[in-house]
Design a protein around this motif. Structure first.
Motif, short mmCIF file in Angstrom:
data_model
loop_
_atom_site.label_atom_id
_atom_site.label_comp_id
_atom_site.label_asym_id
_atom_site.label_seq_id
_atom_site.Cartn_x
_atom_site.Cartn_y
_atom_site.Cartn_z
N GLN A 76 0.84 -1.18 0.00
CA GLN A 76 0.00 0.00 0.00
C GLN A 76 0.88 1.24 0.00
O GLN A 76 1.63 1.48 0.95
N GLU A 77 0.82 2.03 -1.07
CA GLU A 77 1.71 3.18 -1.21
C GLU A 77 0.98 4.51 -1.27
O GLU A 77 1.61 5.55 -1.21
N LEU A 78 -0.31 4.51 -1.45
CA LEU A 78 -1.05 5.75 -1.60
C LEU A 78 -1.16 6.48 -0.27
O LEU A 78 -1.70 5.95 0.69
N HIS A 79 -0.64 7.70 -0.24
CA HIS A 79 -0.73 8.52 0.96
C HIS A 79 -2.04 9.28 0.89
O HIS A 79 -2.25 10.07 -0.03
N ARG A 80 -2.94 9.06 1.82
CA ARG A 80 -4.27 9.65 1.78
C ARG A 80 -4.38 10.84 2.73
O ARG A 80 -5.32 10.94 3.48
N GLY A 81 -3.46 11.72 2.67
CA GLY A 81 -3.51 12.90 3.52
C GLY A 81 -3.20 14.14 2.72
O GLY A 81 -2.57 14.09 1.67
N MET A 82 -3.67 15.28 3.21
CA MET A 82 -3.38 16.55 2.55
C MET A 82 -2.79 17.49 3.58
O MET A 82 -3.30 17.62 4.69
N SER A 83 -1.73 18.16 3.18
CA SER A 83 -1.17 19.18 4.06
C SER A 83 -2.05 20.42 4.00
O SER A 83 -2.93 20.55 3.15
N ALA A 84 -1.81 21.33 4.89
CA ALA A 84 -2.58 22.57 4.92
C ALA A 84 -2.38 23.34 3.62
O ALA A 84 -3.32 23.91 3.07
N PHE A 85 -1.17 23.35 3.10
CA PHE A 85 -0.90 24.05 1.84
C PHE A 85 -1.63 23.41 0.68
O PHE A 85 -2.20 24.11 -0.17
N SER A 86 -1.65 22.08 0.61
CA SER A 86 -2.36 21.39 -0.46
C SER A 86 -3.85 21.68 -0.39
O SER A 86 -4.50 21.91 -1.42
N ASN A 87 -4.39 21.68 0.80
CA ASN A 87 -5.80 21.99 0.99
C ASN A 87 -6.09 23.41 0.51
O ASN A 87 -7.07 23.66 -0.19
N PHE A 88 -5.24 24.36 0.87
CA PHE A 88 -5.40 25.74 0.43
C PHE A 88 -5.31 25.85 -1.09
O PHE A 88 -6.12 26.53 -1.72
N ALA A 89 -4.35 25.16 -1.70
CA ALA A 89 -4.16 25.24 -3.14
C ALA A 89 -5.37 24.72 -3.90
O ALA A 89 -5.82 25.34 -4.88
N VAL A 90 -5.92 23.61 -3.48
CA VAL A 90 -7.12 23.06 -4.13
C VAL A 90 -8.29 24.00 -3.96
O VAL A 90 -9.03 24.29 -4.91
N SER A 91 -8.50 24.48 -2.75
CA SER A 91 -9.61 25.41 -2.49
C SER A 91 -9.46 26.68 -3.31
O SER A 91 -10.43 27.18 -3.89
N PHE A 92 -8.28 27.23 -3.37
CA PHE A 92 -8.03 28.46 -4.13
C PHE A 92 -8.30 28.24 -5.61
O PHE A 92 -8.89 29.09 -6.28
N SER A 93 -7.89 27.09 -6.14
CA SER A 93 -8.13 26.78 -7.55
C SER A 93 -9.61 26.71 -7.86
O SER A 93 -10.08 27.24 -8.87
N ILE A 94 -10.37 26.06 -7.00
CA ILE A 94 -11.80 25.93 -7.21
C ILE A 94 -12.47 27.30 -7.15
O ILE A 94 -13.31 27.64 -7.98
N ILE A 95 -12.10 28.11 -6.17
CA ILE A 95 -12.69 29.43 -6.04
C ILE A 95 -12.33 30.30 -7.25
O ILE A 95 -13.17 31.05 -7.76
#
Length: 55
Positions: free
Chosen positions: A27-46
């Motif tokens: 099992q190699e998939l890391h299923r977590g998001m850092s605070a920066f990744s979360n911000f980047a995805v949210s910013f892109s959607i907005i």
């Protein structure tokens, strides 16, 4: 939530990892998001939504 409900997801992950090991994978998939990744995805959607509304 009861204690049993909290433990159940960990058991399923272990069973999944064991099943993958049986097939020769690990099992190699890391299923977590850092605070920066979360911000980047949210910013892109907005940004996409704001661009569609203004045009």
């Amino acid at each position: 939530m009861s204690a049993q409900e909290e433990v159940q997801p960990e058991i399923e992950l272990d069973e999944d990892a064991a099943r993958l090991a049986e097939m020769g994978y690990k099992q190699e998939l890391h299923r977590g998001m850092s605070a920066f990744s979360n911000f980047a995805v949210s910013f892109s959607i907005i940004s996409i939504l704001a661009g569609c509304i203004t045009s």
